[in-house]
Write an enzyme that holds these catalytic residues in place. Structure first.
Site, PDB file in Angstrom:
ATOM      1  N   LYS A  55     -24.141 -42.649 -47.260  1.00 55.89           N
ATOM      2  CA  LYS A  55     -22.703 -42.554 -47.511  1.00 55.89           C
ATOM      3  C   LYS A  55     -21.935 -43.536 -46.645  1.00 55.89           C
ATOM      4  CE  LYS A  55     -19.343 -39.915 -45.808  1.00 55.89           C
ATOM      5  NZ  LYS A  55     -18.591 -38.719 -45.359  1.00 55.89           N
ATOM      6  N   ARG A  77     -23.236 -28.309 -31.939  1.00 53.41           N
ATOM      7  CA  ARG A  77     -23.220 -29.022 -33.231  1.00 53.41           C
ATOM      8  C   ARG A  77     -24.549 -28.796 -33.950  1.00 53.41           C
ATOM      9  NH1 ARG A  77     -20.519 -32.893 -29.872  1.00 53.41           N
ATOM     10  NH2 ARG A  77     -22.434 -34.094 -29.571  1.00 53.41           N
ATOM     11  N   LYS A 103     -17.757 -41.294 -54.809  1.00 59.34           N
ATOM     12  CA  LYS A 103     -17.131 -40.149 -54.130  1.00 59.34           C
ATOM     13  C   LYS A 103     -15.654 -40.461 -53.929  1.00 59.34           C
ATOM     14  CE  LYS A 103     -17.465 -37.303 -49.971  1.00 59.34           C
ATOM     15  NZ  LYS A 103     -18.388 -36.552 -49.127  1.00 59.34           N
TER      16      LYS A 103
HETATM   17  P1  13P Z   1     -13.885 -33.531 -46.887  1.00 59.80           P
HETATM   18  O1  13P Z   1     -14.398 -32.809 -48.109  1.00 59.80           O
HETATM   19  O2  13P Z   1     -13.605 -32.641 -45.724  1.00 59.80           O
HETATM   20  O3  13P Z   1     -12.748 -34.476 -47.235  1.00 59.80           O
HETATM   21  O4  13P Z   1     -15.046 -34.471 -46.388  1.00 59.80           O
HETATM   22  C1  13P Z   1     -15.744 -35.202 -47.296  1.00 59.80           C
HETATM   23  C2  13P Z   1     -16.328 -36.371 -46.644  1.00 59.80           C
HETATM   24  O5  13P Z   1     -17.513 -36.515 -46.603  1.00 59.80           O
HETATM   25  C3  13P Z   1     -15.426 -37.347 -46.017  1.00 59.80           C
HETATM   26  O6  13P Z   1     -16.127 -38.519 -45.741  1.00 59.80           O
END
Ligand code: 13P
Length: 349
Positions: A144, A54, A227
Site C-alpha cells: 500500500k 502496539r 483505494k
Molecule cells: P482509514 O479507513 O482510517 O481512513 O484508514 C485507511 C487507510 O489505510 C489510510 O491509509
C-alpha cells in the site's frame, strides 16, 4: 524456464492475488498505522505508547475469531511484520494460517511539497525495489502507498496532483515487478468546508491523472487495486448530503474515471463514523449492483478498529469484548459489500 515465461510469472501472481483479495463478500483491513498515528489514537484513550502495546493490539486483531469470514487481506506496518505473536509466529504467518493475505504499507509518509504551501507528496521510492523484495520474503503479497490531496479554495494544484500520481505509478510498477499487488491510494481528504460537488471534481481530476500515469508506467490494471476516498462534503460543510446522495456522487465519479480492467475498488474510511462508512458502502452496492465492472468493497482502518479500540483501552480484561466489536464491524462491512447492511445490525450492539 524461457525468458518470456519468467517475465509472465509476477504478472500472473499479481492478477491472481488481486482476485483473491476481492473474493466474493470480503474486504480489506488496514492495520498499518505508522507509529506516530497509532500512538495518537492510543494517547487519546490513555493507552501506553510502547512497541509492546502496539504489538498486543495487533495480536488482538489478528486472533479475532471469525475475522477471515469478512476479511481477505490485512495491511501491516513495518514494525508489525517484524513482530511475533505470543506463540512465536510472525504476523504474516498468523494471518496466512487463518486464510488472510498479508500486505504491507511501503510508503515513507507524506511530506511538504517544495514550493507548494499546504500540499504534500508521498516519499519512499528510493530503495523501494530492495524493500519490496525483503517484504515479499517476509510473506507480504500486496502493498500500500497513500498519497494525500487537500482541498481548499486554491488547492489542489496541478503540481501536487501530478507529483503524487507519478509517485503512485512508479510504486505500482515496482510492486508488480516484485510480484506484489499494489494498492493505489490517492486520498482526497475530508477536511474543509467544501461542498460534495467540489470533492467530486477534485476526486475525478486526481483519478484521471493517476490512471494516466499508471498507463505511462505500463502498470497492469488487472493486477492492482484502487483505494480511493468516497465522494463526500467537507467535514465543516454546512450541507451534509444523504447516504444515497453520497453513494450516487461516488459512483458517478468512479464509473467515469476507473477502467473496467481494474479488479476492485476498496474504500478508505477517512474519519467517517463506522456506521456511516458501512451505510454509504452499502448504498453504493445496493443502488449500482448491476452496473459495477469492479468489486466494490472496503479497506477501512478507523471504521473497523476504532469502536474496538475504545473498548480495549489497553486492558487485557477487555480483549474479548474488543474482539467481538471488531468481528461485528467486519461483518457489517461484509454485508455492506453485498448491499445487505441495515442500520438495525448496529442497534443491538
Ligand atoms: P482509514 O479507513 O482510517 O481512513 O484508514 C485507511 C487507510 O489505510 C489510510 O491509509
Amino acid at each position: 524456464m524461457a525468458k518470456m515465461e519468467q517475465a509472465l510469472v509476477p504478472r500472473q501472481a499479481v492478477v491472481q492475488t488481486a482476485q483473491a483479495l476481492m473474493v466474493d463478500g470480503k474486504g480489506l483491513l488496514a492495520m498499518d498505522e505508522s507509529n506516530p498515528t497509532c500512538n495518537r489514537r492510543f494517547a487519546a484513550l490513555g493507552i501506553a505508547l510502547t512497541a509492546e502495546k502496539r504489538r498486543a493490539w495487533r495480536e488482538l486483531i489478528v486472533t479475532t475469531p471469525g475475522l477471515a469470514d469478512s476479511i481477505s487481506g490485512a495491511i501491516l506496518f513495518d514494525e508489525t511484520i517484524r513482530q511475533h505473536l505470543q506463540d512465536g509466529r510472525p504476523f504474516a504467518r498468523a494471518l496466512a494460517d487463518v486464510g488472510i493475505i498479508a500486505g504491507i504499507k511501503v510508503d515513507a509518509g507524506a511530506k511538504a511539497l517544495a514550493g507548494h504551501a499546504g500540499e504534500k507528496v508521498t516519499e519512499g521510492l528510493d530503495g523501494l525495489r530492495e524493500r519490496l523484495a525483503a517484504y515479499a520474503a517476509m510473506g507480504a503479497r500486496f502493498a500500500k502507498w497513500r498519497a494525500v490531496i487537500s482541498i481548499d479554495a486554491a488547492l489542489p494544484s496541478a503540481a501536487g496532483i501530478a507529483a503524487n500520481a507519478h509517485a503512485l505509478a512508479r510504486y505500482a510498477a515496482l510492486c508488480q515487478e516484485a510480484g506484489l499487488v499494489p494498492i493505489v491510494e490517492p486520498e482526497v481528504l475530508m477536511t474543509g468546508e467544501h461542498m460534495l460537488q467540489r470533492c467530486a471534481e477534485v476526486t475525478a481530476q486526481v483519478l484521471h491523472e493517476v490512471f494516466a500515469q499508471l498507463h505511462v508506467q505500463q502498470v497492469l490494471l488487472e493486477g492492482l487495486l484502487l483505494k480511493p476516498n468516497m465522494v463526500l462534503p467537507g467535514l465543516a460543510c454546512d450541507v451534509q448530503d444523504s447516504v444515497d446522495e453520497v453513494a450516487d456522487a461516488s459512483l458517478n465519479c468512479l464509473l467515469r474515471a476507473v477502467p473496467a480492467a481494474v479488479p476492485g475498488i476498496a474504500f478508505l474510511s477517512g474519519g467517517q463514523s463506522a456506521e456511516l462508512a458501512s451505510a454509504r458502502l452499502n448504498a453504493m452496492n445496493r443502488r449500482f449492483k448491476t452496473r459495477l465492472p469492479w468489486a466494490l468493497t472496503f479497506s477501512f482502518s478507523r471504521a473497523i478498529q476504532q469502536p474496538a479500540l475504545e473498548l480495549w483501552r489497553g486492558e487485557p480484561a477487555n480483549a474479548q469484548q474488543a474482539q467481538r466489536a471488531l468481528q461485528h464491524r467486519a461483518a457489517c462491512n461484509r454485508a455492506a459489500r453485498r448491499g445487505e447492511y441495515t442500520a438495525s445490525m448496529d442497534v443491538a450492539v
